[in-house]
Design a protein around this motif. Structure first.
Motif: not given
Length: 438
Positions: A222-224, A230-232, A236-239, A285-290
């Motif tokens: 979903y993030a991609k 890819e790394y960011s 998310l899974l690490s967080i 959540a529309s961006g990476y921060t969300g």
């Protein structure tokens, strides 16, 4: 990993946790090492999927069961700490796999992972049984007592049959039927399906797992999808795993408090509903921060549910029946766990958007949490009512008098008029007269 649950429960009841975990670790190592020599995807299915999966099943349940045998007062904390091992490995597994693949290839990676999993045998060897000698002595004494009691009952029945000519063949058949049922329930207690709390837990969990794992599977894709690299996306899974690792023991401490533990089922219901609410809000959540914020709350909710997943079951059925309960629950849960991600993938393919998958998972989990909350409230009310009735019956003298009357009537029925019992009755009357005279 979940479908062999009943087999794992039977083996634990028969042999104990230690040898089952050691055998499971051996199967895991064999499966992974064998995968290094595979030449087709079907062989990988058999080695990694079946053999290693079955070995993991023999590791999971005994590890949970042994906690209930070691701990009582601080069992929720122990469960939370033990469950924290899973997110620790989740944090390190992705970079470890990438490192192994880059340096040793996929075949070498399977060999090294197989060697790592063989350490489950070492862990299993440390599962020291508690009170084994005492338990065996008690079992032997119980068996001897049962045998003596059975001989006495048989002797009395023969005497009664010779005096009153009452046939005992029907009773013997009933006893044989009971013995057969006891043998079946000795290793897997199917009477749990008559247990009200167990059925409530089973239905709620089966519903919950339709939406429990799918968000983890589709979080990085979903993030991609929304343009994150890819790394960011993988971070998310690490967080999620780091927050999960902290949340599990913390939840165990909270669940062990005097305010929460007496009503831990409500806390579990809230955790499931909170998990579902996080998924319902994820499409906002529309961006990476969300997505980072969503990952933090998702990790918190995920850790809360996992920390109490087995503790609440043990609270309902007790430690003695927990082994059978885990086996029966996991065989039912594995179906919905398998269905959850494919249903989510179908929704994504159909609508071309990930938000419908998150909405489906959130709605299902909120529904499951609400169901468990309402039904546990009903269960607590019924348990309080049954306990009140039991105490009232114990304190009421009428019930005691009624039981004595029933016993006296039974004695009268067994000593009805008959020529065979006339000499006994005369002797009894003579003894009464002598007692009255003295």
């Amino acid at each position: 990993t979940l479908s062999p649950g009943p087999i794992s429960s039977i083996l634990v009841n028969r042999y104990g946790s230690r040898p089952v975990v050691m055998f499971g670790g051996l199967l895991c190592g064999i499966g992974m090492v064998s995968a290094a020599f595979c030449t087709s995807i079907l062989q990988l299915y058999i080695c990694v999927g079946f053999i290693t999966g079955f070995g993991l099943a023999l590791n999971l349940q005994p590890s949970v069961i042994i906690i209930g045998k070691y701990f009582l007062k601080r069992r929720p904390i122990a469960n939370g700490l033990a469950m924290a091992g899973s997110p620790v490995m989740l944090c390190t597994l992705a970079p470890l796999n990438q490192f192994l693949f880059d340096n040793f290839g996929w075949r070498g990676s399977f060999l090294i992972l197989g060697a790592i999993l063989l350490n489950c045998c070492v862990a299993g060897a440390l599962f020291r049984p508690i009170g084994a000698a005492t338990a065996s002595g008690k079992t032997q004494a119980t068996e001897e007592g049962k045998a003596a009691l059975k001989e006495e009952v048989t002797k009395d029945a023969m005497e009664m049959s010779s005096a009153t000519n009452v046939p005992t063949e029907t009773k013997m058949e009933e006893e044989e039927g009971r013995d057969c049922c006891e043998k079946i329930n000795q290793y897997l207690d199917f009477s749990l399906f008559k247990h009200r709390g167990f059925l409530i837990y089973l239905i709620g969990n089966v519903l919950m797992f339709l939406g429990f794992f799918a968000p983890i599977v589709f979080l990085a894709p979903y993030a991609k999808h929304i343009g994150i690299d890819e790394y960011s996306a993988a971070f998310l899974l690490s967080i999620l795993a780091i927050v999960d690792m902290i949340a599990r023991p913390t939840t165990g401490i909270i669940a062990n408090s005097k305010w929460v533990r007496p009503r831990i089922q409500y806390f579990f219901s809230f955790s499931i509903a909170f998990n579902g609410t996080c998924h319902l809000l994820c499409p906002l959540a529309s961006g990476y921060t969300g997505l980072v914020v969503y990952s933090i709350f998702f990790g918190l909710a995920f850790g809360m549910v996992c920390a109490m997943l087995f503790e609440t079951l043990m609270d309902l059925v007790g430690a003695a029946r927990f082994t059978s309960a885990v086996g029966l629950v996991t065989i039912a849960e594995c179906c919905t766990i398998l269905l959850g991600p494919p249903i989510g993938g179908t929704l994504i393919d159909t609508f071309g958007d990930y938000k419908y998958m998150f909405i489906k998972c959130g709605a299902v989990m909120v529904l499951a949490g609400t169901f468990l909350f309402i039904m546990n409230y009903y269960n607590y009310r019924m348990l309080a009512k049954e306990e009140k009735e039991r105490k009232a019956k114990e304190e009421d003298p009428k019930s005691v008098r009624t039981e004595n009357e029933v016993r006296n009537n039974w004695n009268k029925e067994t000593t009805q008029d008959g020529p065979e019992l006339e000499p006994l009755r005369e002797d009894q009357e003579g003894l009464k007269k002598e007692a009255n005279g003295t």
